[in-house]
Design a protein around this motif. Structure first.
Motif, mmCIF file in Angstrom:
data_model
loop_
_atom_site.group_PDB
_atom_site.id
_atom_site.type_symbol
_atom_site.label_atom_id
_atom_site.label_comp_id
_atom_site.label_asym_id
_atom_site.label_seq_id
_atom_site.Cartn_x
_atom_site.Cartn_y
_atom_site.Cartn_z
ATOM 1 N N LEU A 3 0.829 -1.205 0.000
ATOM 2 C CA LEU A 3 0.000 0.000 0.000
ATOM 3 C C LEU A 3 0.858 1.247 0.000
ATOM 4 C CD1 LEU A 3 -2.920 1.017 0.101
ATOM 5 C CD2 LEU A 3 -2.753 1.048 2.591
ATOM 6 N N SER A 4 1.996 1.219 0.691
ATOM 7 C CA SER A 4 2.894 2.366 0.710
ATOM 8 C C SER A 4 3.450 2.661 -0.676
ATOM 9 C CB SER A 4 4.043 2.110 1.694
ATOM 10 O OG SER A 4 5.004 3.141 1.626
ATOM 11 N N VAL A 5 3.855 1.601 -1.395
ATOM 12 C CA VAL A 5 4.418 1.795 -2.738
ATOM 13 C C VAL A 5 3.362 2.331 -3.694
ATOM 14 C CG1 VAL A 5 5.437 0.619 -4.718
ATOM 15 C CG2 VAL A 5 6.208 0.064 -2.417
ATOM 16 N N ILE A 6 2.175 1.730 -3.688
ATOM 17 C CA ILE A 6 1.147 2.167 -4.624
ATOM 18 C C ILE A 6 0.653 3.566 -4.282
ATOM 19 C CG2 ILE A 6 -0.916 1.286 -3.428
ATOM 20 C CD1 ILE A 6 -1.894 0.270 -6.117
ATOM 21 N N VAL A 12 -2.643 6.595 -5.344
ATOM 22 C CA VAL A 12 -3.963 5.989 -5.241
ATOM 23 C C VAL A 12 -4.147 5.426 -3.844
ATOM 24 C CG1 VAL A 12 -5.449 4.109 -6.038
ATOM 25 C CG2 VAL A 12 -4.130 5.425 -7.677
ATOM 26 N N VAL A 13 -5.279 5.760 -3.219
ATOM 27 C CA VAL A 13 -5.668 5.123 -1.971
ATOM 28 C C VAL A 13 -6.504 3.901 -2.348
ATOM 29 C CG1 VAL A 13 -6.834 5.386 0.241
ATOM 30 C CG2 VAL A 13 -5.704 7.353 -0.812
ATOM 31 N N ASN A 14 -5.912 2.734 -2.281
ATOM 32 C CA ASN A 14 -6.596 1.510 -2.697
ATOM 33 C C ASN A 14 -7.473 1.008 -1.556
ATOM 34 O OD1 ASN A 14 -7.454 -0.847 -3.828
ATOM 35 N ND2 ASN A 14 -5.464 -1.862 -3.791
ATOM 36 N N VAL A 201 -7.751 -0.175 7.703
ATOM 37 C CA VAL A 201 -7.641 0.975 8.607
ATOM 38 C C VAL A 201 -6.269 1.006 9.251
ATOM 39 C CG1 VAL A 201 -8.487 1.991 10.752
ATOM 40 C CG2 VAL A 201 -10.112 1.187 9.048
ATOM 41 N N MET A 202 -5.845 -0.124 9.806
ATOM 42 C CA MET A 202 -4.545 -0.172 10.482
ATOM 43 C C MET A 202 -3.394 0.053 9.497
ATOM 44 S SD MET A 202 -5.004 -3.155 13.375
ATOM 45 C CE MET A 202 -5.675 -4.390 12.263
ATOM 46 N N THR A 203 -3.521 -0.527 8.300
ATOM 47 C CA THR A 203 -2.478 -0.344 7.297
ATOM 48 C C THR A 203 -2.376 1.106 6.864
ATOM 49 O OG1 THR A 203 -2.887 -2.589 6.493
ATOM 50 C CG2 THR A 203 -1.626 -1.135 5.054
ATOM 51 N N PHE A 204 -3.527 1.750 6.683
ATOM 52 C CA PHE A 204 -3.518 3.147 6.271
ATOM 53 C C PHE A 204 -2.885 4.030 7.338
ATOM 54 C CE2 PHE A 204 -5.552 7.312 5.506
ATOM 55 C CZ PHE A 204 -5.189 7.480 4.185
ATOM 56 N N LEU A 209 1.481 7.374 9.124
ATOM 57 C CA LEU A 209 2.398 7.658 10.225
ATOM 58 C C LEU A 209 3.848 7.592 9.760
ATOM 59 C CD1 LEU A 209 2.975 8.086 13.277
ATOM 60 C CD2 LEU A 209 2.930 5.599 13.515
ATOM 61 N N GLY A 210 4.195 6.548 9.016
ATOM 62 C CA GLY A 210 5.575 6.387 8.585
ATOM 63 C C GLY A 210 6.004 7.390 7.542
ATOM 64 N N GLY A 211 5.052 7.875 6.740
ATOM 65 C CA GLY A 211 5.382 8.816 5.677
ATOM 66 C C GLY A 211 5.065 8.208 4.330
#
Length: 298
Positions: A3-6, A12-14, A201-204, A209-211
């Protein structure tokens, strides 16, 4: 990581990310339950199907991806995720399933600390995938192409690279990565068609948070947000010991803290704790027009 890479490259927010996670877990379970193949083969099957699912998703949304119609992309990924959840309900039913990994039954004791072999595999695989992704992004021609697309996809097209193929590879990587994670985590939790929502939710929250776009920052954010839930696991027994009953539900408190973290980050640190350089430039507004000098030719 997917998700971070995409998010960092395609912008895109997948919203189908959680449902893709759910599909990966169900596929791994089905391969073992229906064919009797061993757990490692089930993991490989889930990864392959996840990559195919990601590539198909990108082809379906190719026009929106290339035109960077972000609002429409978010809406269609949301609809795609709901379709995946409905299809999983029809195919696998509403009953929770359990993925039987032989490594979940094996434990390692180091003094007062113990963990399962499945936990060790999960942590080791995460480190290896992160290291491989970091090297691919920063030490290969493919990583250079991905970074070029993240900076300016139109300019990359003028340079002769096919942006659509790079986007397809990124979507396929996300699908493979999330399926891999699901197949490794599934032996520790029940597999449900509704498990995708909490996951996304947790992944987002971790990604923000990480950037956004910073793979290393996402790993650090995941470590921070993983340590907190692990600490909250002991909140219930402590309440029973001290108060005689559970006053605060640990799972509810965990979701509350995840939600508050997301809100506070977006309000006060929208770039995240460790933002990528591209994200920093976007938020700094480097394209702002220069101010008028006040002097006129005459």
């Amino acid at each position: 990581l997917g998700l971070s890479v995409i998010f960092g490259v395609v912008r895109v927010v997948n919203f189908a990310h959680g449902q893709m996670y759910m599909i990966g877990a169900f596929v791994a379970w089905w391969v073992m339950a229906a064919t009797g193949l061993p757990y490692p083969v089930a993991v490989v099957a889930a990864v392959l199907l996840g990559a195919v699912l990601g590539a198909v998703m990108q082809r379906l949304f190719l026009r929106l991806t290339l035109s960077q119609d972000l609002v429409s992309l978010m809406i269609v990924t949301l609809g795609f995720g709901q379709a995946l959840e409905g299809a999983a309900g029809l195919a696998f039913g509403p009953k929770p399933q359990t993925l039987a990994s032989p490594f979940q039954e094996m434990s390692v004791h180091l003094g007062p600390v113990w963990f399962t072999v499945q936990d060790a595999i999960l942590v080791s695989a995460t480190i290896l995938v992160f290291a491989g992704l970091y090297l691919a992004l920063h030490r290969s021609w493919l990583g250079a192409a991905v970074r070029m697309v993240a900076e300016d996809p139109r300019l990359t097209t003028l340079g002769g690279l096919r942006v659509s193929r790079i986007y397809m590879g990124i979507f396929a990587f996300e699908g493979a990565a999330v399926a891999f994670a699901a197949a490794l985590v599934a032996p520790r939790t029940p597999i449900l068609t509704s498990m995708g929502f909490d996951q996304v939710v947790m992944t987002f929250v971790v990604v923000v948070l990480g950037g956004i776009g910073n793979v290393g920052g996402v790993v650090l954010g995941a470590i921070l947000l993983t340590a907190l839930p692990e600490a909250l696991r002991y909140l219930g027994p402590m309440q029973e010991q001290w108060l005689g009953r559970v006053v605060v539900d640990p799972s509810g408190l965990r979701m509350l803290m995840f939600g508050l973290a997301l809100v506070l980050i977006m309000l006060f640190r929208p770039a995240g704790l460790w933002p990528s350089k591209t994200r920093q430039r976007e938020l700094a507004g480097l394209t702002v027009q220069p101010a008028a000098s006040g002097k006129h030719d005459g």
